[in-house]
Design a protein around this motif. Structure first.
Motif, PDB file in Angstrom:
ATOM      1  N   LEU A 323      39.214  33.230  35.153  1.00 41.16           N
ATOM      2  CA  LEU A 323      38.196  34.225  34.829  1.00 41.16           C
ATOM      3  C   LEU A 323      37.081  34.220  35.884  1.00 41.16           C
ATOM      4  CD1 LEU A 323      36.937  36.302  32.919  1.00 41.16           C
ATOM      5  CD2 LEU A 323      35.944  34.396  31.617  1.00 41.16           C
ATOM      6  N   ARG A 324      36.673  33.047  36.277  1.00 38.72           N
ATOM      7  CA  ARG A 324      35.592  32.939  37.274  1.00 38.72           C
ATOM      8  C   ARG A 324      36.003  33.613  38.580  1.00 38.72           C
ATOM      9  NH1 ARG A 324      33.506  29.842  41.464  1.00 38.72           N
ATOM     10  NH2 ARG A 324      31.251  29.442  41.295  1.00 38.72           N
ATOM     11  N   GLN A 330      36.165  40.466  41.935  1.00 40.21           N
ATOM     12  CA  GLN A 330      36.186  41.824  41.377  1.00 40.21           C
ATOM     13  C   GLN A 330      37.598  42.312  41.044  1.00 40.21           C
ATOM     14  OE1 GLN A 330      34.032  44.070  44.367  1.00 40.21           O
ATOM     15  NE2 GLN A 330      32.038  43.385  43.567  1.00 40.21           N
ATOM     16  N   GLY A 331      38.381  41.401  40.499  1.00 34.65           N
ATOM     17  CA  GLY A 331      39.696  41.768  39.991  1.00 34.65           C
ATOM     18  C   GLY A 331      40.778  41.927  41.037  1.00 34.65           C
ATOM     19  N   GLU A 335      43.532  38.013  46.084  1.00 34.38           N
ATOM     20  CA  GLU A 335      42.430  37.124  46.473  1.00 34.38           C
ATOM     21  C   GLU A 335      42.201  36.056  45.408  1.00 34.38           C
ATOM     22  OE1 GLU A 335      38.895  39.227  47.551  1.00 34.38           O
ATOM     23  OE2 GLU A 335      39.983  40.692  48.783  1.00 34.38           O
ATOM     24  N   VAL A 336      42.319  36.426  44.155  1.00 34.66           N
ATOM     25  CA  VAL A 336      42.176  35.453  43.064  1.00 34.66           C
ATOM     26  C   VAL A 336      43.274  34.399  43.175  1.00 34.66           C
ATOM     27  CG1 VAL A 336      42.211  35.117  40.561  1.00 34.66           C
ATOM     28  CG2 VAL A 336      41.079  37.138  41.545  1.00 34.66           C
ATOM     29  N   ALA A 337      44.513  34.837  43.417  1.00 39.28           N
ATOM     30  CA  ALA A 337      45.629  33.910  43.527  1.00 39.28           C
ATOM     31  C   ALA A 337      45.409  32.942  44.694  1.00 39.28           C
ATOM     32  CB  ALA A 337      46.939  34.692  43.724  1.00 39.28           C
ATOM     33  N   ALA A 338      44.897  33.452  45.832  1.00 38.97           N
ATOM     34  CA  ALA A 338      44.658  32.594  46.995  1.00 38.97           C
ATOM     35  C   ALA A 338      43.575  31.563  46.691  1.00 38.97           C
ATOM     36  CB  ALA A 338      44.251  33.456  48.192  1.00 38.97           C
ATOM     37  N   LEU A 370      29.564  36.867  31.101  1.00 38.42           N
ATOM     38  CA  LEU A 370      30.609  35.943  31.534  1.00 38.42           C
ATOM     39  C   LEU A 370      30.373  35.447  32.963  1.00 38.42           C
ATOM     40  CD1 LEU A 370      33.769  37.681  30.024  1.00 38.42           C
ATOM     41  CD2 LEU A 370      32.795  35.471  29.339  1.00 38.42           C
ATOM     42  N   THR A 371      29.860  36.342  33.844  1.00 37.60           N
ATOM     43  CA  THR A 371      29.568  35.942  35.216  1.00 37.60           C
ATOM     44  C   THR A 371      28.521  34.824  35.219  1.00 37.60           C
ATOM     45  OG1 THR A 371      30.094  38.143  36.060  1.00 37.60           O
ATOM     46  CG2 THR A 371      28.748  36.713  37.461  1.00 37.60           C
TER      47      THR A 371
END
Length: 379
Positions: A323-324, A330-331, A335-338, A370-371
């Motif tokens: 989530l962080r 920004q979804g 990039e989240v996976a990396a 949440l942020t």
């Protein structure tokens, strides 16, 4: 005092000669003062008017005391004390010791010429003239040494007083004293207020060495609790200041108007308590904001992340990390996976779980909450 001055009861001049010289004492004193005015520029104005009259009396007194010495009727102690006070007074009047020593040299030359001119006609034997000269210049040497000691002691005393005033000002600044109190404290210290001050915290042992390489006008304290030193740097060039402190364990607060230096100090103190890795507080504003009220932050986390509480701890931790990164990136799934070192499909799976737990995840208010909740790592 030298041996020549300490000796009493060993007259160099007989009473007849002393009487003749005393008769010309006032004229001799006037010649000495006029020569000093003419030949020593710093005294050109200082010896005019009432001050000039005072100095003339002082010179006349010194010459009279010298004649007492020459006739064996006194010691040099009183004259030495007066010369010592004269040296201290020169510091208060803003003159250097060089000026006073020049005045002594000029005075000695003129006094000797006048006294010798009176002693020889009075019948002083030629063999005694040498002793008279020796005594004259030994006397001047002793007065010069006493004045130099007074000058040095007064400089040291004023330096200590100035240092105390600067330390008092630094404490007032850190304590957040009123602008009126700070202005008065700065005036007492002879310190020109800058536009801004930047507080630097560092170990007490590093405070003085760092202080010596910083801008003039920097204030320093090295006796705060927990062996802490503080520098208050005026109108700091922040990048340059950080480079100067590269090899030191320092925390640099924000620049603040000089009367609000306590705010810079408070932030630096809080940054140091938050993490030993913070050097530039301006580079860690989010962490400082989120840690400003830790109780409120804990309540926010508990409420915002409540849907995760029913899950196993390991699962809850993975979903919070996902989530962080999702919020920070920004979804953007790749990039989240990396950032998480996982496959994009893993991110897609976890996000489907999070959307079930947080149905209003697209709500701006929920995103903000949440942020903030996941804004600090390791909380």
């Amino acid at each position: 005092m030298s041996h020549a001055i300490r000796r009493a009861g060993e007259p160099v001049l007989d009473e007849t000669t002393v009487t003749a010289l005393r008769a010309a004492l006032a004229a001799t004193a006037d010649e000495v003062v006029q020569a000093i005015i003419d030949e020593v520029p710093p005294y050109a104005n200082a010896l005019s008017g009432r001050m000039g009259a005072t100095i003339r009396r002082a010179v006349r007194t010194a010459l009279g005391h010298y004649l007492d010495l020459a006739s064996g009727n006194a010691t040099g102690g009183d004259a030495g004390d007066a010369a010592y006070d004269l040296g201290r007074g020169e510091v208060r009047d803003g003159r250097s010791m060089d000026a006073l020593l020049s005045a002594y040299r000029v005075g000695a030359r003129v006094a000797w010429r006048c006294l010798a001119a009176g002693a020889v006609p009075a019948g002083l034997p030629a063999a005694e003239v040498a002793k008279f000269a020796e005594l004259t210049f030994a006397y001047i040497d002793e007065l010069s040494a006493a004045s130099a000691a007074g000058h040095a002691d007064e400089l040291a005393a004023q330096g200590r007083a100035h240092e105390r005033h600067l330390e008092h000002l630094a404490r007032d600044l850190l304590a957040g004293a009123s602008p009126e109190v700070l202005s008065a404290s700065a005036q007492r210290a002879g310190w020109q207020p800058p536009v801004s001050l930047t507080v630097v915290l560092l170990p007490a042992a590093q405070a003085r060495p760092a202080y010596r390489m910083l801008e003039p006008g920097t204030l320093v304290l090295d006796d705060l609790p927990d062996a802490t030193g503080v520098l208050l740097v005026p109108d700091a060039d922040r990048p340059h200041l950080l480079r100067q402190l590269t090899d030191r364990t320092a925390v640099v607060g924000p620049a603040r108007p000089w009367t609000r230096a306590s705010a810079s100090y408070a932030r630096a103190v809080r940054a140091r308590s938050l993490s030993a890795d913070i050097r530039d507080t301006e580079a860690h504003l989010p962490e400082l904001v989120l840690s400003a009220d830790m109780d409120a932050f804990a309540d926010l986390r508990a409420r915002a992340l409540a849907p995760l509480q029913a899950l196993p701890a390991a699962t809850a931790r993975r979903l919070e990390e996902t989530l962080r990164e999702w919020l920070l990136h920004q979804g953007r799934r790749d990039e989240v996976a990396a950032a998480l070192f996982v496959h994009p499909q893993t991110v897609r799976y976890r996000m489907s779980q999070l959307r079930e737990l947080f149905p209003d995840l697209a709500s701006p208010h929920r995103v903000l909450e949440l942020t903030l909740a996941v804004g600090l790592r390791g909380t």
